[in-house]
Motif scaffolding. Sequence first.
Motif, short mmCIF file in Angstrom:
data_model
loop_
_atom_site.label_atom_id
_atom_site.label_comp_id
_atom_site.label_asym_id
_atom_site.label_seq_id
_atom_site.Cartn_x
_atom_site.Cartn_y
_atom_site.Cartn_z
N GLY A 187 0.83 -1.20 0.00
CA GLY A 187 0.00 0.00 0.00
C GLY A 187 0.86 1.25 0.00
O GLY A 187 1.86 1.33 0.70
N VAL A 188 0.46 2.23 -0.81
CA VAL A 188 1.08 3.56 -0.79
C VAL A 188 -0.04 4.52 -0.40
O VAL A 188 -0.98 4.75 -1.18
CB VAL A 188 1.68 3.93 -2.15
N ILE A 294 0.28 -3.45 -6.02
CA ILE A 294 0.53 -2.16 -5.37
C ILE A 294 -0.77 -1.38 -5.41
O ILE A 294 -1.39 -1.22 -6.47
CB ILE A 294 1.64 -1.36 -6.08
N ILE A 295 -1.19 -0.88 -4.25
CA ILE A 295 -2.43 -0.13 -4.13
C ILE A 295 -2.09 1.28 -3.67
O ILE A 295 -1.44 1.46 -2.64
CB ILE A 295 -3.39 -0.80 -3.13
N THR A 296 -2.50 2.30 -4.44
CA THR A 296 -2.33 3.68 -3.97
C THR A 296 -3.71 4.21 -3.56
O THR A 296 -4.70 4.01 -4.27
CB THR A 296 -1.73 4.59 -5.06
N GLU A 301 -7.71 2.75 5.62
CA GLU A 301 -8.65 1.64 5.78
C GLU A 301 -8.84 0.87 4.47
O GLU A 301 -9.02 -0.35 4.47
CB GLU A 301 -10.01 2.18 6.27
N VAL A 302 -8.81 1.58 3.35
CA VAL A 302 -8.97 0.92 2.04
C VAL A 302 -7.82 -0.06 1.81
O VAL A 302 -8.03 -1.21 1.42
CB VAL A 302 -9.01 1.98 0.91
N ALA A 303 -6.59 0.38 2.05
CA ALA A 303 -5.42 -0.50 1.86
C ALA A 303 -5.51 -1.72 2.77
O ALA A 303 -5.23 -2.85 2.34
CB ALA A 303 -4.14 0.28 2.15
N GLN A 304 -5.93 -1.50 4.00
CA GLN A 304 -6.02 -2.62 4.95
C GLN A 304 -7.08 -3.62 4.51
O GLN A 304 -6.87 -4.83 4.57
CB GLN A 304 -6.34 -2.08 6.34
N LYS A 305 -8.23 -3.12 4.06
CA LYS A 305 -9.31 -4.01 3.62
C LYS A 305 -8.94 -4.78 2.35
O LYS A 305 -9.49 -5.84 2.09
CB LYS A 305 -10.59 -3.20 3.37
N GLN A 309 -0.75 -5.77 4.65
CA GLN A 309 -0.30 -5.87 6.04
C GLN A 309 0.38 -4.56 6.45
O GLN A 309 0.95 -3.84 5.63
CB GLN A 309 0.67 -7.03 6.20
N GLU A 310 0.31 -4.26 7.74
CA GLU A 310 0.85 -2.99 8.25
C GLU A 310 2.32 -2.81 7.87
O GLU A 310 2.76 -1.71 7.56
CB GLU A 310 0.70 -2.95 9.77
#
Length: 852
Positions: A187-188, A294-296, A301-305, A309-310
Amino acid sequence: MADAVVTVFLEKLLNTLHEETRYVNEFKEQFDKLKGDLQLMQCFLKDADRVKRKNNNETLRQFMAVLRELIYEADDILADCQLQSRDDDQNSNSWLTCISPPNLQFQYKTGKRLREINEKISHIRTNIMAFLNIQLSSQVETSAHNNRMDRWSSPVYDHSQVVGLEGDTRKIKGWLFEAKNDLLAIGVVGIGGLGKTTIAQKVFNERDIENHFDRRIWVSVSQTFTEEQIMRSILRNLGDASVGDDRGELLRKINQYLLGKRYLIVMDDVWSKDTAWWSRICTGLPKGKGSSIIITTRILEVAQKMGVQEAKIHFPKFLSKDDSWLLFRYIAFASTGGKCLNSEIEVVGKEIVAKCKGLPLAIKAVGGMMLYKPPQMREWQKTVERFREELAERDDSVMASLQLSYDELPPYLKSCFLSFSLYPEDCVITKEQLVHWWIGEGFAPLRNGRSSIEAGEDCFSGLSNRCLVEVVDKTYNKTISTCKIHDMVRDLVIKVAEDDAFFSPNGISSRHMGITSEIKTKQLAANLKLRALLSTTKTAEVNKIATTIAAKLNECRYMRVLDLSRSIFEMPLTGLLYQIGSLQHLTYLGLSNTHPLIQLPPSLEKLNNLQILDVSYCQNLKMLPPYIVSFQKLRVLDVGHCGSLEYLPKGLEKLSNLEVLLGFRPARSNRTEGCRISELRNLTRLRTLGLQLTCGDEIGDNEVHALENLKELQFLSISCFDSHGSDLIVKVDKLCPPRQLDELCLNFFPGKISPTWLNPVSLPMLRYLSVSSGNTAEMHQSFWGENNVLWKIEALKLESLTDLGMEWMKLREVMPLLQIVNVSWCPQLESFPIEDAGFRGGVWTKEEPHDL
């Protein structure tokens, strides 16, 4: 945007008054008064617009809105006068003049309405001046200064330059290279304008990432996406159009393409907290082999869902003080190589940068604006003061910088900028459509003897240099071909466009409308003043246009721009456009990639104001009607990639204003009704020419010098696709391009040896060369120069030339200015290195064949 509307209209009015047509002269006194009032108002309209916005003053808002409507009406009257003059001239020597006197009713109504418009505009001018406390005697700033042309009309800033992201990209690449099992999610996450997409793009485009993954897929996720759209976007990245499949079949196809492959998918700019759609897609993706996502997103919360992982969430930091100044310098001082040559201005510049708070988008917007400011302390200090005012209203440095950048645009560029409001979020837009639209509606000012295409290109450069548009794709020589706008820029564009009635998302009561899927009849019924209707569908999507809208289209009699490209119709297009001749003010007609278009309707003959006609990629189009040669104002004719088109009509040489001609097929010797290549000699304003040649008798022995007279020609494409007969090789070998040519594309040349004229002596000004497909196995001896004459080529593309052999060091010797080399599917070029330490500043693309 009253100042923009006034500026565009004045440009047309001044040009029309210079033409001295009959009905314009008839009302010359009224037009001159209008011109004088508007030229005076240009001096303060920009300030009035700023005051209206800042103070939210309803009175001033009403004045500006009424002024805008009056200018549009005056523009329509001016166009009607030109049309009436032309019709009278055509009938002046006919028997009709004996029974039909001059149009007295038109004269009476037009004169009366022009007087009323002048009275209202004078009243508005007086009230706005009083409101702003302006005295005529105190007017020092002239309209010429307000509407000055840009200092930099060509690209001066390299959008691929990034600053301060080395640590970000290194960290994310490390995670990607370490991925082993399952499916790694990264996640970015950060606020808008922080550079999340830029970081992802930099990682995505790195050479070692390209080599590491078998497949790389980029998906822009808009706020209004559907699960099906996401899957279709993934498949388009994999080379599959996937038309007509349901969601289950789409997901099975994705799995099939990616099975056994190591892949990287970037899901850019995800907003929705409901991620059930992603869970379903993710379930169908193959796992393992180090594949990654890769999710920007702006929302943690969007990245976590979405399964990040943290430990794999990256939070980009604001740019440091030094990196902020460096990025600003690259843009604001691009014309001097990124160096500030004035210590006093450097102090002010650093104050401006400090107000951007380390946000790259804000720095780029302000930097792009300052590129166009003269290096004078007064101008720079004024910018600091206005930036303070914007920040006082909103504690958002990005939106403040964007608003300031818009306010400081020359008026003619404001209309161009607001054009982006028609396109949906994350839409990839072709520069060509924008340029054609701006030419068609008169947004691009024609000054200093510039061609219309050059004027439109300059407008685009003005916006891209200011970093208001983002580059998506470039050609091999770094020319921008497609673009889009950042979602925060789009927020500003839509707000201004709605406030000033340029565009409305519901399609009601605006003069510009985009077609994103289908047109509704009620939208057209409420927009009889419509000036532009354009296809704004996303890539690989099509419009569905019902028959019922035909009549409503024809009622929009003041329409200037009609682009129905990428559309499917319920009935043959000839029938749909049967009455298109009623749109006599039309200047741009785009029918590219429409189905089914077999022939153009007879009523099209009435469109004597047409400047741009695009029927490219219409595979069923069999012929162009002979009346095409009567379009004296035509500047662009594109019939490229029309597979069924055999030739163009005879008499094309009459189109003396033509600047762009693509897809030109000369008639064979037995086709007397077709246009021969010799007619090109008279098209002396041509700047772009695309030739489609298939056999030798398309070029007569006395026609081989047809191109030498084209002194304005900059770009030439010669394609011999589907050619037959060895005599074509001989004829092309004699077809010498003009010496001043800037770019040449040679496609599907059937000869084993390149044409003799492809050499630095015959083409001494050539900077860009592309040779693709065909049978070429070696370059003619003349290609390597003689008497120490070297090429001036800066970018070279060699593609799908399976037999071509060439030594890299020998090429380097004859092309000392070479900066860009793009080589693909040329297995015999073994001496061409992937990287060359001595190739300073070069951009390499050497691609090998791979499975799709």
